[in-house]
Design an enzyme around this catalytic site. Sequence first.
Site, PDB file in Angstrom:
ATOM      1  CG  HIS A 130      -1.717  -1.170   1.431  1.00 22.74           C
ATOM      2  ND1 HIS A 130      -2.695  -1.550   0.558  1.00 22.74           N
ATOM      3  CD2 HIS A 130      -1.699  -2.111   2.402  1.00 22.74           C
ATOM      4  CE1 HIS A 130      -3.242  -2.680   0.982  1.00 22.74           C
ATOM      5  NE2 HIS A 130      -2.652  -3.035   2.090  1.00 22.74           N
ATOM      6  CD  GLU A 189      -2.863  -3.929   5.690  1.00 22.38           C
ATOM      7  OE1 GLU A 189      -3.349  -3.275   4.746  1.00 22.38           O
ATOM      8  OE2 GLU A 189      -2.809  -5.166   5.698  1.00 22.38           O
ATOM      9  CG  HIS A 249       0.904  -6.640   3.353  1.00 22.00           C
ATOM     10  ND1 HIS A 249       1.200  -5.425   2.788  1.00 22.00           N
ATOM     11  CD2 HIS A 249      -0.448  -6.716   3.379  1.00 22.00           C
ATOM     12  CE1 HIS A 249       0.080  -4.781   2.505  1.00 22.00           C
ATOM     13  NE2 HIS A 249      -0.938  -5.549   2.844  1.00 22.00           N
ATOM     14  NE  ARG A 268      -4.530  -8.601  -6.966  1.00 22.91           N
ATOM     15  CZ  ARG A 268      -5.530  -8.045  -7.671  1.00 22.91           C
ATOM     16  NH1 ARG A 268      -5.409  -7.807  -8.953  1.00 22.91           N
ATOM     17  NH2 ARG A 268      -6.658  -7.738  -7.082  1.00 22.91           N
TER      18      ARG A 268
HETATM   19 ZN    ZN Z   1      -2.939  -4.793   3.111  1.00 17.72          ZN
END
Ligand code: ZN
Length: 333
Positions: free
Chosen positions: A116, A134, A191, A211
């Site tokens: 991200h 996150e 991740h 992605r």
């Molecule tokens: Zn994530």
Amino acid sequence: MKKETGLIMEKDSGRIIFLNSVYTHNIWGGSRLSDEFNAPVKASDLGECWGISAHENGDCRVSEGPYSGLKLSELWKLKPGLFGNETESLNNSIKDEFPLLVKIIDAKEDLSIQVHPGDSFADEYENHSFGKTECWYVLDCPENAGLIIGHNASSTEEMIEMIDEKRWGEFLREVPVKKGDFIQIDPGTVHAIKKGFVILETQQSSNITYRVYDYDRTENGRKRELHTEKCKKVIKTPSKEPAECIISAEKLKSPDNTLDVMYAGMYYSVFKMEVRGDAFLEQKYRFLNVTVTDGIGSVDGHVVKKGQSFILPYKYGVAHFEGSMELIASAMR
Ligand code: ZN
């Protein structure tokens, strides 16, 4: 109705913001949100339960009380006082949006490898979105499980080379993780959640995901889109050491009936509380997001069970929990 119990004034639950979760169907989703987390939707492909969200892709509605039916995004704007926001203090320099998103994820398959962007990249390239920091609390996972957290390239050049040459085995770093561990994922960290994990994710309210790699899987004969160029721009090198990202379950053990800080970062603090019998929680944050991640009980007389999320508003005072429950809570920083 208020009643005295000893020295503690028990409140009614009328001011608590109870929310209806938003569920997503995903090819990689499973049946555990239905079977174990009390989702009203019965399905075997539920991937995510957005328990506390005001994001346009899944804006939770208030389920009862005076604001019943309102979306959380609407309540945030209509009643800023519930969230400790003085209307005058909201100015253009701060994004006037509910800042956090709390979801439960049930992964029946390995999820694609992602990264991200942070705030500044997302603001510039993704229509002024928040970036996405996150963190995960592992609710369940198989024995001897691992997650993809970070990569093994030692320089930016090597990172780009490994991606271009698709040396995924060498590039991706899998680290052992177990139930009860906490994992912080900063922007720029590669991740992926793997098959068999159920996690509670606390994040910035953002849905911007790039992605990196999807195990060359096909869906209806086609591979899903990769965002390779953006990935190369946002992936940080070198990755933080696993010990800097993971707090092990042993370290998070703490006495019952106390709200313990698991992590406090730039955007959120995340807490855990094991309720056994009676627990009293002083709501001293702007607002406190709470999700019942295990068990059943009540908050100020209102029955809550595994999978339910709610918000204790600004200046709520002391909330009385009763029962046998694990709670994961979060507050904005
Ligand atoms: Zn994530």
